[in-house]
Design a protein around this motif. Structure first.
Motif, PDB file in Angstrom:
ATOM      1  N   VAL A  24       0.721  -1.541   0.219  1.00 12.46           N
ATOM      2  CA  VAL A  24      -0.266   0.141  -0.194  1.00 12.46           C
ATOM      3  C   VAL A  24       0.804   1.166  -0.121  1.00 12.46           C
ATOM      4  O   VAL A  24       1.337   1.152   0.498  1.00 12.46           O
ATOM      5  N   LYS A  25       0.634   2.110  -0.997  1.00 14.66           N
ATOM      6  CA  LYS A  25       1.947   3.138  -0.979  1.00 14.66           C
ATOM      7  C   LYS A  25       0.517   4.956  -0.431  1.00 14.66           C
ATOM      8  O   LYS A  25       1.442   5.643  -0.765  1.00 14.66           O
ATOM      9  N   PHE A  26      -0.917   4.893  -1.321  1.00 13.23           N
ATOM     10  CA  PHE A  26      -1.403   5.524  -1.225  1.00 13.23           C
ATOM     11  C   PHE A  26      -2.316   5.850  -0.130  1.00 13.23           C
ATOM     12  O   PHE A  26      -3.112   4.572   0.076  1.00 13.23           O
ATOM     13  N   TYR A  27      -2.575   6.347   0.646  1.00 14.09           N
ATOM     14  CA  TYR A  27      -4.055   6.527   1.837  1.00 14.09           C
ATOM     15  C   TYR A  27      -5.000   7.796   1.497  1.00 14.09           C
ATOM     16  O   TYR A  27      -4.167   8.926   1.425  1.00 14.09           O
ATOM     17  N   SER A  28      -6.016   7.566   1.878  1.00 10.53           N
ATOM     18  CA  SER A  28      -6.691   9.304   2.403  1.00 10.53           C
ATOM     19  C   SER A  28      -7.339   8.851   4.080  1.00 10.53           C
ATOM     20  O   SER A  28      -7.541   8.783   4.667  1.00 10.53           O
ATOM     21  N   ASN A  29      -6.386   9.958   4.437  1.00 16.50           N
ATOM     22  CA  ASN A  29      -6.834  10.441   5.799  1.00 16.50           C
ATOM     23  C   ASN A  29      -7.828  10.489   6.709  1.00 16.50           C
ATOM     24  O   ASN A  29      -8.858  10.357   7.750  1.00 16.50           O
ATOM     25  N   PHE A  30      -8.720  10.503   5.266  1.00 14.79           N
ATOM     26  CA  PHE A  30     -10.105  11.864   5.756  1.00 14.79           C
ATOM     27  C   PHE A  30     -10.772  10.538   6.013  1.00 14.79           C
ATOM     28  O   PHE A  30     -11.435  10.469   7.139  1.00 14.79           O
ATOM     29  N   LYS A  32      -9.891   6.680   5.173  1.00 14.94           N
ATOM     30  CA  LYS A  32      -9.228   5.636   5.629  1.00 14.94           C
ATOM     31  C   LYS A  32      -9.452   4.224   4.691  1.00 14.94           C
ATOM     32  O   LYS A  32      -9.146   2.958   4.226  1.00 14.94           O
ATOM     33  N   HIS A  33      -9.087   5.148   3.118  1.00 15.82           N
ATOM     34  CA  HIS A  33      -8.848   4.186   2.622  1.00 15.82           C
ATOM     35  C   HIS A  33      -7.567   4.105   1.753  1.00 15.82           C
ATOM     36  O   HIS A  33      -6.480   4.387   2.062  1.00 15.82           O
ATOM     37  N   LEU A  34      -7.080   3.070   1.647  1.00 14.03           N
ATOM     38  CA  LEU A  34      -5.996   2.002   1.261  1.00 14.03           C
ATOM     39  C   LEU A  34      -5.792   1.914  -0.576  1.00 14.03           C
ATOM     40  O   LEU A  34      -6.550   1.009  -0.934  1.00 14.03           O
ATOM     41  N   ILE A  48     -11.832   4.858  -9.503  1.00 14.09           N
ATOM     42  CA  ILE A  48     -11.456   5.368  -7.817  1.00 14.09           C
ATOM     43  C   ILE A  48     -11.885   6.530  -7.941  1.00 14.09           C
ATOM     44  O   ILE A  48     -12.641   6.624  -5.978  1.00 14.09           O
ATOM     45  N   LYS A  49     -12.125   7.465  -8.027  1.00 14.60           N
ATOM     46  CA  LYS A  49     -13.665   8.502  -8.107  1.00 14.60           C
ATOM     47  C   LYS A  49     -14.592   8.373  -7.318  1.00 14.60           C
ATOM     48  O   LYS A  49     -15.703   8.215  -6.237  1.00 14.60           O
ATOM     49  N   ALA A  50     -15.054   7.309  -8.358  1.00 13.48           N
ATOM     50  CA  ALA A  50     -16.917   6.422  -7.503  1.00 13.48           C
ATOM     51  C   ALA A  50     -16.976   5.404  -6.054  1.00 13.48           C
ATOM     52  O   ALA A  50     -17.488   6.131  -5.384  1.00 13.48           O
ATOM     53  N   GLY A  51     -15.352   5.104  -6.078  1.00 11.76           N
ATOM     54  CA  GLY A  51     -15.356   4.370  -4.896  1.00 11.76           C
ATOM     55  C   GLY A  51     -15.490   5.103  -3.624  1.00 11.76           C
ATOM     56  O   GLY A  51     -15.495   4.852  -2.564  1.00 11.76           O
ATOM     57  N   TYR A  52     -14.238   6.262  -4.012  1.00  9.57           N
ATOM     58  CA  TYR A  52     -13.506   7.742  -2.880  1.00  9.57           C
ATOM     59  C   TYR A  52     -15.631   8.160  -2.367  1.00  9.57           C
ATOM     60  O   TYR A  52     -15.768   7.678  -0.894  1.00  9.57           O
ATOM     61  N   GLU A  53     -15.615   8.412  -3.098  1.00  7.18           N
ATOM     62  CA  GLU A  53     -16.697   9.471  -3.091  1.00  7.18           C
ATOM     63  C   GLU A  53     -18.553   8.605  -2.345  1.00  7.18           C
ATOM     64  O   GLU A  53     -19.256   8.671  -2.192  1.00  7.18           O
ATOM     65  N   SER A  54     -18.485   7.126  -2.654  1.00 10.38           N
ATOM     66  CA  SER A  54     -19.251   6.022  -2.321  1.00 10.38           C
ATOM     67  C   SER A  54     -19.002   6.302  -0.918  1.00 10.38           C
ATOM     68  O   SER A  54     -20.430   5.543  -0.260  1.00 10.38           O
ATOM     69  N   THR A  55     -18.393   6.712  -0.302  1.00 12.57           N
ATOM     70  CA  THR A  55     -17.804   6.601   1.281  1.00 12.57           C
ATOM     71  C   THR A  55     -18.178   7.791   2.099  1.00 12.57           C
ATOM     72  O   THR A  55     -17.331   7.803   2.829  1.00 12.57           O
ATOM     73  N   LEU A  56     -18.131   9.049   1.228  1.00  9.20           N
ATOM     74  CA  LEU A  56     -18.268  10.112   1.909  1.00  9.20           C
ATOM     75  C   LEU A  56     -19.367  10.269   2.869  1.00  9.20           C
ATOM     76  O   LEU A  56     -21.108   9.548   2.240  1.00  9.20           O
ATOM     77  N   PRO A  57     -19.487  10.982   3.162  1.00 10.06           N
ATOM     78  CA  PRO A  57     -20.830  11.447   4.517  1.00 10.06           C
ATOM     79  C   PRO A  57     -21.793  12.184   3.037  1.00 10.06           C
ATOM     80  O   PRO A  57     -21.262  12.582   2.333  1.00 10.06           O
ATOM     81  N   LEU A  58     -23.369  11.507   3.452  1.00 11.48           N
ATOM     82  CA  LEU A  58     -24.367  12.352   2.877  1.00 11.48           C
ATOM     83  C   LEU A  58     -24.453  13.631   3.425  1.00 11.48           C
ATOM     84  O   LEU A  58     -24.396  13.969   4.535  1.00 11.48           O
TER      85      LEU A  58
END
Length: 62
Positions: A24-30, A32-34, A48-58
């Motif tokens: 794992v080389k990259f992460y989002s601290n907000f 916790k994506h790895l 990548i964007k779709a997966g990331y955005e699907s975990t954001l608070p509504l």
């Protein structure tokens, strides 16, 4: 694995904890994506964007 006791290794195996196949080389601290470097290189940005955005608070309107 160096430095990890046999007891811990056995417990990890029992509960399904596994070593990453690719580092794992990259992460989002907000949220916790790895991400592995290979995943970032080979996955389309839209996916990548779709997966990331699907975990954001509504967002609540009103």
């Amino acid at each position: 694995m160096k430095g990890i006791s046999q007891e811990k290794l056995e417990w990890m195996k029992e509960v399904g904890i596994k070593e990453f196949e690719k580092p794992v080389k990259f992460y989002s601290n907000f949220n916790k994506h790895l991400f592995s470097e290979d995943y970032i290189k080979t996955t389309p940005l839209e996916e990548i964007k779709a997966g990331y955005e699907s975990t954001l608070p509504l967002k609540h309107e009103g």
